[in-house]
Design an enzyme around this catalytic site. Structure first.
Site, PDB file in Angstrom:
ATOM      1  N   GLY A 222      52.227  44.790  18.268  1.00  0.00           N
ATOM      2  CA  GLY A 222      53.680  44.564  18.318  1.00  0.00           C
ATOM      3  C   GLY A 222      54.005  43.092  18.282  1.00  0.00           C
ATOM      4  O   GLY A 222      53.147  42.265  17.960  1.00  0.00           O
ATOM      5  N   ASN A 223      55.231  42.753  18.589  1.00  0.00           N
ATOM      6  CA  ASN A 223      55.613  41.342  18.650  1.00  0.00           C
ATOM      7  C   ASN A 223      56.641  41.137  19.755  1.00  0.00           C
ATOM      8  O   ASN A 223      57.086  42.101  20.374  1.00  0.00           O
ATOM      9  CB  ASN A 223      56.118  40.858  17.289  1.00  0.00           C
ATOM     10  CG  ASN A 223      57.346  41.617  16.846  1.00  0.00           C
ATOM     11  OD1 ASN A 223      58.402  41.511  17.444  1.00  0.00           O
ATOM     12  ND2 ASN A 223      57.187  42.434  15.800  1.00  0.00           N
ATOM     13  N   ARG A 224      57.020  39.893  19.988  1.00  0.00           N
ATOM     14  CA  ARG A 224      57.826  39.574  21.163  1.00  0.00           C
ATOM     15  C   ARG A 224      59.333  39.748  20.984  1.00  0.00           C
ATOM     16  O   ARG A 224      60.104  39.439  21.888  1.00  0.00           O
ATOM     17  CB  ARG A 224      57.545  38.131  21.595  1.00  0.00           C
ATOM     18  CG  ARG A 224      56.176  37.958  22.210  1.00  0.00           C
ATOM     19  CD  ARG A 224      55.949  36.515  22.585  1.00  0.00           C
ATOM     20  NE  ARG A 224      56.977  35.980  23.447  1.00  0.00           N
ATOM     21  CZ  ARG A 224      57.201  34.694  23.625  1.00  0.00           C
ATOM     22  NH1 ARG A 224      56.479  33.800  22.997  1.00  0.00           N
ATOM     23  NH2 ARG A 224      58.156  34.277  24.440  1.00  0.00           N
TER      24      ARG A 224
END
Ligand code: CTP
Length: 431
Positions: A222-224
């Site tokens: 995923g990412n932030r």
């Protein structure tokens, strides 16, 4: 026509307030100016009264020959209490330049001169345009004062980065330009008109959040991205009268009321939903952080550590915005968002603008910890084919408003180009 009250405080940028008042008058607004005594050392009242055609007050105990009225309005029969009458009649009160000292007083509710007293009595929107040396601007006291004012709903415009009054110095602290100050006042008074009705009834497609690419049944890459920026854009576009669809990927914040939400998780789901919705939209705001690669063979079950460290083979995902930009019909506006590192951020955004065939790229510098991911604030630059527009640091709601203002402009330009092309076509066809 609107009634603008302009408070001028002590600073060299007071000379720019003269231009602001002139522009406001030319735009058809009725303007009254009040000054702090110190500001008189920089620009005299005669200059402002000459331009506005109305007396300029500096003190509570001066008589106001216009009795609190704005040029063009009938004067009251009774002598008013100046700080109450002038601000009560205003549609917006802008303090420009706002010195560090005045900002401190405003933040703490002081009422020791006409400018600060009027701010305390204001029912109308209050805007301030800080102007000072960059060391004063960066002082924690000034930062806290601005934060406090922002928290109370005061609109902070600028300051800009550039040449400062002190010889040879450059930095953040230069007052915003008069035309931008006037535009901010107009946008505050008539948000819809300020965009020339660009958003009313428009179909706006927003993507927000960050995609998750499964490794197995419980883990993902995923990412932030929290989705805050996209959610703010969706909320503000809806508030401007647009019909908004939000493709929401794993948001950390609730979606706004009044928008249609399509929930997705992976880049492939986001691509499908966005592709389906795109033909019907007038504007695509692609704020989601979409994975560029995904595990090629995700495990259907949970991977066990007894099986040893897995090797992940990644495959590229579709570049959704590039595909859609290539398919857009005339008049559609496609806006990308880019998170870039450091000084090369704007150049990187420009490269994306060209490579992906976009109308604008909104870029923020992720090397800074105080803005961007997971923070309520942002500071972005809107890059278009015509140039770049840095937007001052602000809450994501205010940034969303500024971004929509810029995109609204693109939308209007495309619309009128489209109309001209159609009319030319009709003429050529003898219609
Ligand atoms: N984007 C997209 N589809 C992808 C990846 C990104 O539509 N698979 C969109 C994003 O939503 C954003 C814009 O493209 O609006 C820029 O994203 P970014 O990831 O920065 O673009 P890349 O070309 O992947 O950047 P880089 O080459 O720096 O990795």
């Amino acid at each position: 026509m609107s009634r603008l009250l302009i408070g001028v405080t002590g600073g060299i940028a007071a000379y720019k307030a003269v231009e602001l008042v002139r522009l406001a008058g030319r735009a058809g607004h009725a303007v009254r100016v009040i000054q702090t005594p110190t500001s008189r050392r920089f620009v005299g009242g005669a200059t402002f009264s000459g331009i506005t055609g109305a007396p300029v007050l500096t003190g509570e105990f001066e008589d106001d020959p216009l009795r609190g009225a704005y040029p063009g309005d009938p004067a009251d029969e009774r002598a008013p209490i100046s700080h109450l009458a002038l601000v009560a009649g205003a549609d917006a009160y802008l303090i420009a330049p706002a010195s560090a000292n005045t900002l401190a007083k405003l933040a703490h509710g002081h009422a020791d001169n006409l400018v600060t007293t009027a701010a305390l009595a204001a029912d109308c929107p209050v805007l301030v345009a800080p102007a000072m040396n960059d060391r004063m601007y960066r002082h924690p006291a000034t930062e806290e004062n601005l934060e406090r004012l922002r928290g109370r709903g005061v609109t902070i415009i600028g300051p800009a980065d550039g040449e400062l009054a002190s010889h040879g110095e450059r930095g953040l602290g230069r007052m915003a330009e008069p035309a931008d100050l006037l535009a901010a006042c107009e946008a505050t008074i008539h948000p819809a008109q300020a965009d020339s009705g660009a958003w009313l009834g428009r179909r706006v497609l927003v993507t927000a959040g960050g995609t998750r690419e499964p490794i197995d049944s419980v883990r993902y890459i995923g990412n932030r991205s929290s989705g805050r920026m996209g959610v703010a854009l969706a909320a503000r576009a809806a508030a401007r009268g647009a019909e908004v669809t939000l493709v929401a990927a794993n948001l950390a914040v609730p979606p706004p009321a009044g928008v249609r939400v399509i929930e997705v998780h992976t880049a492939a789901q986001l691509a499908t939903a966005t592709r389906e919705e795109f033909p019907a939209c007038d504007v695509l705001l692609m704020a989601a952080a979409v994975a560029d690669f995904r595990p090629r063979d995700p495990a259907a079950d949970k991977l066990r550590k007894a099986g040893g460290a897995p090797t992940l083979i990644l495959e590229p995902t579709e570049d959704v915005i590039a595909t859609l930009a290539g398919r857009r019909r005339e008049g559609q506006v496609v806006v990308g968002f880019a998170a870039e590192h450091g000084d090369a951020a704007v150049a990187g955004a420009r490269e994306k603008l060209v490579r992906k065939g976009l109308d604008a790229v909104v870029v923020n510098d992720i090397s800074r910890a105080d803005i961007g991911f997971d923070t309520p604030e942002n500071e972005v630059t809107v890059v278009t084919r015509e140039g770049e527009r840095p937007l001052p640091r602000a809450g994501k709601g205010a940034i969303a408003d500024d971004v929509l203002h810029e995109v609204g402009r693109l939308l209007s330009v495309k619309e009128s180009d489209h109309r001209t092309t159609r009319a030319d076509g009709n003429r050529a066809a003898g219609v």
